[in-house]
Design an enzyme around this catalytic site. Structure first.
Site, short mmCIF file in Angstrom:
data_model
loop_
_atom_site.label_atom_id
_atom_site.label_comp_id
_atom_site.label_asym_id
_atom_site.label_seq_id
_atom_site.Cartn_x
_atom_site.Cartn_y
_atom_site.Cartn_z
CB ILE A 1 22.90 18.72 16.79
CG1 ILE A 1 23.84 17.55 17.09
CG2 ILE A 1 23.53 19.69 15.78
CD1 ILE A 1 24.20 16.70 15.89
CG HIS B 1 21.78 21.67 10.85
ND1 HIS B 1 22.78 21.73 9.87
CD2 HIS B 1 20.62 21.44 10.18
CE1 HIS B 1 22.23 21.52 8.68
NE2 HIS B 1 20.91 21.33 8.84
CG LEU B 2 14.89 23.04 12.35
CD1 LEU B 2 14.39 23.29 13.76
CD2 LEU B 2 14.23 23.99 11.35
CG HIS B 3 17.62 17.64 14.34
ND1 HIS B 3 18.43 18.63 14.87
CD2 HIS B 3 17.43 16.75 15.33
CE1 HIS B 3 18.72 18.33 16.12
NE2 HIS B 3 18.13 17.19 16.44
CB VAL B 4 11.55 17.28 11.83
CG1 VAL B 4 10.18 16.82 12.31
CG2 VAL B 4 11.53 18.76 11.43
#
Ligand code: ZN
Length: 171
Positions: free
Chosen positions: A112, A115-118
């Protein structure tokens, strides 16, 4: 609780089809959506397609795709949350190591990308053979549900709406 987490002015850019925008805003569905905890700044979710047991993701509430698009405050709050989640995994899951990772953009491997995610992936010495095992298990909802239940206590007391509390009324 839905009201508390409903998109606010700063979330005006929330995308209707984005699970990272919408799942954290619906505490009644935290468990089925694998959301462990969410507050105004960040959410923590179990990865539906884990690389290892306990693979979680931390994302900002704002729909933003690039690390460089975070303002200073968002940056601080996101990475403070990453630090806290890492510490909670260390204490409760007791891995031998943790991979921290961000895939920025489709070319970098983001599933995705907008939408940034760690990613935080707990690792154990000798677990290199674990991925093929998980590859067979990861489509099993009951496996994810068990993993979710095992991980949940690690996030008790974290700032925000906690899946354990959200689930109490409905189980
Ligand atoms: Zn989003």
């Amino acid at each position: 609780m839905d009201y508390i987490l409903a998109p606010k002015d700063k979330d005006a850019g929330a995308r209707p089809g984005c699970i990272f925008c919408n799942f954290p805003a619906s505490p009644a569905h935290f468990r089925e959506n694998l959301v462990l905890v969410a507050n105004d700044d960040v959410a923590v979710m179990l990865n539906r397609y884990p690389f290892a047991a306990g693979h979680v993701m931390v994302m900002p509430r704002r729909h933003v795709g690039l690390v460089s698009a975070l303002d200073e405050s968002e940056n601080d709050r996101l990475f403070r949350a990453v630090r806290e989640v890492g510490a909670r995994l260390r204490e409760h899951v007791k891995p031998h190591g943790i991979n921290y990772g961000i895939n920025e953009g489709v070319a970098a491997g983001a599933g995705i990308a907008d939408h940034l995610h760690v990613h935080l992936v707990p690792r154990w010495t000798g677990d290199t053979n674990f991925m093929p095992v998980i590859a067979d298990l990861r489509v099993m909802p009951e496996y994810l549900d068990q993993t979710f239940a095992r991980l949940l206590p690690a996030f008790a007391g974290m700032d925000g709406v906690f899946a354990g509390a959200a689930a109490e009324g409905g189980r």
